[in-house]
Write a protein that holds these residues in place. Structure first.
Motif, PDB file in Angstrom:
ATOM      1  N   VAL A 104      48.883  37.342  28.442  1.00  0.00           N
ATOM      2  CA  VAL A 104      49.575  38.033  29.551  1.00  0.00           C
ATOM      3  C   VAL A 104      48.619  39.020  30.229  1.00  0.00           C
ATOM      4  O   VAL A 104      48.616  39.153  31.458  1.00  0.00           O
ATOM      5  N   SER A 105      47.783  39.694  29.436  1.00  0.00           N
ATOM      6  CA  SER A 105      46.791  40.621  30.007  1.00  0.00           C
ATOM      7  C   SER A 105      45.885  39.892  30.988  1.00  0.00           C
ATOM      8  O   SER A 105      45.600  40.399  32.081  1.00  0.00           O
ATOM      9  N   ILE A 106      45.436  38.710  30.606  1.00  0.00           N
ATOM     10  CA  ILE A 106      44.546  37.933  31.483  1.00  0.00           C
ATOM     11  C   ILE A 106      45.305  37.505  32.742  1.00  0.00           C
ATOM     12  O   ILE A 106      44.781  37.575  33.850  1.00  0.00           O
ATOM     13  N   GLY A 107      46.558  37.112  32.568  1.00  0.00           N
ATOM     14  CA  GLY A 107      47.376  36.691  33.709  1.00  0.00           C
ATOM     15  C   GLY A 107      47.659  37.834  34.674  1.00  0.00           C
ATOM     16  O   GLY A 107      47.710  37.650  35.894  1.00  0.00           O
ATOM     17  N   MET A 108      47.829  39.037  34.113  1.00  0.00           N
ATOM     18  CA  MET A 108      48.160  40.200  34.949  1.00  0.00           C
ATOM     19  C   MET A 108      47.023  40.581  35.893  1.00  0.00           C
ATOM     20  O   MET A 108      47.255  41.237  36.904  1.00  0.00           O
ATOM     21  N   HIS A 109      45.796  40.200  35.539  1.00  0.00           N
ATOM     22  CA  HIS A 109      44.645  40.544  36.384  1.00  0.00           C
ATOM     23  C   HIS A 109      44.083  39.314  37.082  1.00  0.00           C
ATOM     24  O   HIS A 109      42.885  39.227  37.310  1.00  0.00           O
ATOM     25  N   ALA A 110      44.962  38.394  37.410  1.00  0.00           N
ATOM     26  CA  ALA A 110      44.518  37.151  38.060  1.00  0.00           C
ATOM     27  C   ALA A 110      44.229  37.370  39.542  1.00  0.00           C
ATOM     28  O   ALA A 110      43.309  36.766  40.094  1.00  0.00           O
ATOM     29  N   PHE A 111      44.983  38.246  40.186  1.00  0.00           N
ATOM     30  CA  PHE A 111      44.863  38.360  41.648  1.00  0.00           C
ATOM     31  C   PHE A 111      43.536  38.965  42.086  1.00  0.00           C
ATOM     32  O   PHE A 111      43.084  39.948  41.505  1.00  0.00           O
ATOM     33  N   PRO A 112      42.921  38.394  43.104  1.00  0.00           N
ATOM     34  CA  PRO A 112      41.690  38.981  43.640  1.00  0.00           C
ATOM     35  C   PRO A 112      42.004  40.254  44.431  1.00  0.00           C
ATOM     36  O   PRO A 112      43.172  40.559  44.684  1.00  0.00           O
ATOM     37  N   SER A 113      40.962  40.970  44.846  1.00  0.00           N
ATOM     38  CA  SER A 113      41.184  42.232  45.573  1.00  0.00           C
ATOM     39  C   SER A 113      41.549  41.949  47.025  1.00  0.00           C
ATOM     40  O   SER A 113      41.286  40.858  47.555  1.00  0.00           O
ATOM     41  N   PRO A 119      38.451  33.041  40.411  1.00  0.00           N
ATOM     42  CA  PRO A 119      38.917  33.916  39.324  1.00  0.00           C
ATOM     43  C   PRO A 119      40.428  33.866  39.135  1.00  0.00           C
ATOM     44  O   PRO A 119      40.919  33.938  38.009  1.00  0.00           O
ATOM     45  N   PHE A 120      41.143  33.720  40.268  1.00  0.00           N
ATOM     46  CA  PHE A 120      42.610  33.637  40.179  1.00  0.00           C
ATOM     47  C   PHE A 120      43.014  32.403  39.360  1.00  0.00           C
ATOM     48  O   PHE A 120      43.854  32.475  38.469  1.00  0.00           O
ATOM     49  N   LEU A 121      42.372  31.282  39.676  1.00  0.00           N
ATOM     50  CA  LEU A 121      42.701  30.033  38.995  1.00  0.00           C
ATOM     51  C   LEU A 121      42.347  30.111  37.507  1.00  0.00           C
ATOM     52  O   LEU A 121      43.153  29.739  36.647  1.00  0.00           O
ATOM     53  N   VAL A 122      41.146  30.637  37.224  1.00  0.00           N
ATOM     54  CA  VAL A 122      40.696  30.692  35.823  1.00  0.00           C
ATOM     55  C   VAL A 122      41.597  31.628  35.019  1.00  0.00           C
ATOM     56  O   VAL A 122      42.057  31.273  33.923  1.00  0.00           O
ATOM     57  N   ASN A 123      41.874  32.819  35.562  1.00  0.00           N
ATOM     58  CA  ASN A 123      42.735  33.762  34.838  1.00  0.00           C
ATOM     59  C   ASN A 123      44.131  33.169  34.604  1.00  0.00           C
ATOM     60  O   ASN A 123      44.691  33.293  33.514  1.00  0.00           O
ATOM     61  N   SER A 124      44.672  32.523  35.642  1.00  0.00           N
ATOM     62  CA  SER A 124      46.019  31.952  35.507  1.00  0.00           C
ATOM     63  C   SER A 124      46.030  30.843  34.458  1.00  0.00           C
ATOM     64  O   SER A 124      46.946  30.764  33.635  1.00  0.00           O
ATOM     65  N   LEU A 125      44.998  29.989  34.502  1.00  0.00           N
ATOM     66  CA  LEU A 125      44.939  28.883  33.536  1.00  0.00           C
ATOM     67  C   LEU A 125      44.778  29.399  32.111  1.00  0.00           C
ATOM     68  O   LEU A 125      45.440  28.910  31.189  1.00  0.00           O
TER      69      LEU A 125
END
Lengths: 260, 176
Positions: free
Chosen positions: B105-114, B68-74
Motif C-alpha cells: 500500500v505504501s508503494i501504491g500511495m506514492h504512485a502518482f507523478p508530480s 513510475p506510476f505504472l511500476v508503483n501501481s503494479l
C-alpha cells in the motif's frame, strides 16, 4: 566557442554552446554524469527488495490460493450434493490452511457427514464431537450427534443406547417423519430383544405417527417394511442382510406366505 | 490541520517514496534525461524528488511521467493481492502478510507523478500534437488526471488510490 564555468564542479571549459541542465551551466563531464546518474547501491537494493517482495508475497501465500481453489470446488460439489468430492476438497483445504479454525471445523463436519453416508457412525460421531461448538448456530450439530449415536448403537447391537439416542432425538424434532420412524425402529429392536409387547405397541404407534407426518424421504417405505419385518419375526437384520433376504422388499402378506 | 497527518502518513509510507524516486530516476536514465539533483527521502514536502531537465520530446515526457506510476501501481497490486486474500477470504491473519500489505500500500500511495511532470507533459503534448497525435491524445487525459490527483492530494486522494489498489481491488476480485 564560449568559455564558461561549470555550475556543478566549478571547472572552466569551452563549448560550442552552453549546456543548460536545470538552472545551471554544466561542463560536459558533469552533464554526462547527470544524464547517466547512477542509482546509489542502497536504492538499487530497495528496488531489488521490492521485486523480491513480489516473489515472496506469491510464494508465501501460494498455499492460500490453493486452499481458495479447493474451497471454491468444495462449494460447487456441496451444492451438487456430491459429499464424497466435497469432503475431499475441504480436507485438502484444511490441510493447506491449518491456521483457519473455521475451515478445519467445516472439514471435520463434512468428513463426519461423509462417514455417516458410508455407514461408519462411530467414526462420524467422534468427528461430530470434535467440531461441536466451532460451527455456526444454523447447523443443528446436537441432532446430528444423536443420529450418529443412535446409528452407532444399532451397529454395536446396543439397543438400549439406540432407544435412548432415538428418544432424545425425537424430543428435539417431534414432527420429523424420519426421526419418528427411527424411534419406531429402536422400539422394534427392543421388542425383538425383550418380547415386551409394550415396545411393540409403541413401535407401531410411532409408525402410524410417521405415516401421518409430511416430508417423508424416498426410502421411508423400505425403512417401514424393515421395522414391520422386525416386529413380525423378532429378528433384527442389518439393512444389507434385509436386502439380501428380501430383494423384492417385505410385506405382512409375505410373512403369511412364509409361515404357510 | 490536514498537512500534519498527511506528512505523518508520508513518513509512515516511506518505502513508497524511495521506490517511486528510484523508478523515476531509472526512467530518466532510460530516456537520457539529465538529473542534476535527486532526493530519495527527506524531511519536508515533497518527501522525495527527482529534479530533471525538461524532456525534449513527447515520448520521453510520457515515459518519465507514466513509467513510475505504472511500476508503483503494479508493485502495489502484485504485493498486496496475495497478502490480502488469506485475510479477506480465510480469516488467516499472519503478521508477515500485514507487513507485505503495509509495503504494498505504501508503494501504491506514492504512485502518482508530480504536478510539474504533468505540466511538462502537457506542454510537450501541445507542441507535438501534430507529429504524434495518438500519444498526444493519451497524454492530455493522463496529464489532466495527474494534475487533478495532485490537487486532490489535499484530501489524500493519492493515499486513497494506494488503499484502493492494494486492498479495494483484491476485495472486489475475491468474493466469498
Amino acid at each position: 566557442m564560449v568559455r564558461c564555468t561549470c555550475g556543478q564542479c566549478g571547472r572552466e571549459f569551452a563549448m560550442p554552446e552552453t549546456l543548460q541542465v536545470g538552472d545551471l551551466t554544466r561542463c560536459d563531464r558533469c552533464a554526462t554524469f547527470f544524464r547517466h546518474r547512477p542509482l546509489p547501491a542502497w536504492a538499487k537494493l530497495s528496488l531489488a527488495a521490492a521485486l523480491a517482495l513480489v516473489v515472496m508475497s506469491l510464494a508465501w501465500n501460494v498455499r492460500f490460493f490453493r486452499a481458495y481453489g479447493e474451497l471454491k470446488r468444495f462449494s460447487r460439489y456441496w451444492e451438487q450434493g456430491d459429499i464424497v468430492a466435497a469432503a475431499r476438497e475441504i480436507t485438502l483445504a484444511a490441510f493447506d490452511v491449518p491456521e483457519s479454525a473455521t475451515v478445519g471445523a467445516d472439514a471435520t463436519f463434512v468428513q463426519a457427514l461423509n462417514l455417516m453416508r458410508r455407514d461408519r457412525p462411530a467414526e462420524a460421531l467422534a468427528k461430530f464431537m470434535q467440531c461441536r461448538g466451532a460451527l455456526p448456530e444454523s447447523v443443528d450439530i446436537d441432532s446430528l450427534i444423536l443420529q450418529a449415536k443412535s446409528a452407532a448403537a444399532f451397529k454395536a447391537r446396543n439397543y438400549d443406547g439406540f432407544l435412548l439416542a432415538a428418544a432424545a432425538l425425537h424430543q428435539r424434532q417431534p414432527t420429523d417423519a424420519s426421526v419418528e420412524v427411527q424411534l419406531a425402529s429402536a422400539l422394534a429392536c427392543k421388542y425383538a430383544q425383550t418380547c415386551d409387547t409394550k415396545f411393540r405397541e409403541r413401535a407401531l404407534h410411532c409408525l402410524r405417527q410417521a405415516q401421518a407426518l409430511p416430508g417423508k424421504s424416498a426410502d421411508f417405505a423400505e425403512y417401514e417394511s424393515r421395522i414391520l419385518q422386525r416386529i413380525e419375526s423378532r429378528e433384527i437384520l442389518s439393512p444389507e442382510e434385509f436386502h439380501r433376504r428380501f430383494p423384492q422388499g417385505w410385506s405382512p402378506q409375505q410373512r403369511k406366505e412364509e409361515t404357510l | 490541520m490536514i498537512i500534519v497527518p498527511g506528512a505523518l502518513i508520508g513518513w509512515l509510507t516511506f518505502p513508497g517514496v524511495i521506490v517511486h524516486e528510484a523508478v523515476h530516476l531509472l526512467f530518466c536514465r532510460l530516456a537520457g534525461v539529465a538529473v542534476p539533483d535527486v532526493r530519495f527521502l527527506r524531511c519536508g514536502n515533497p518527501a522525495g524528488y527527482v529534479a530533471h531537465e525538461p524532456p525534449t520530446c513527447l515520448r520521453t515526457a510520457f515515459l518519465i511521467t507514466f513509467g513510475p506510476f505504472l511500476v508503483n501501481s503494479l508493485l502495489c497490486l502484485l504485493i498486496c493481492f496475495p497478502a490480502f486474500m488469506p485475510i479477506h477470504m480465510l480469516g488467516v491473519t499472519l503478521p508477515f502478510n500485514y507487513v507485505l500489505l503495509w509495503l504494498g500500500v505504501s508503494i501504491g500511495m506514492h504512485a502518482f507523478p508530480s504536478g510539474a511532470d504533468a505540466r511538462a507533459l502537457l506542454a510537450q503534448a501541445r507542441r507535438e500534437a501534430a507529429a504524434h497525435p495518438l500519444l498526444a491524445l493519451l497524454s492530455y487525459p493522463w496529464a489532466g488526471a495527474v494534475c487533478a490527483a495532485n490537487l486532490l492530494s489535499v484530501v489524500w486522494l493519492d493515499y486513497l488510490y494506494g488503499l484502493g489498489i492494494g486492498l479495494g481491488l483484491p476485495a472486489l476480485v475475491f468474493q466469498p
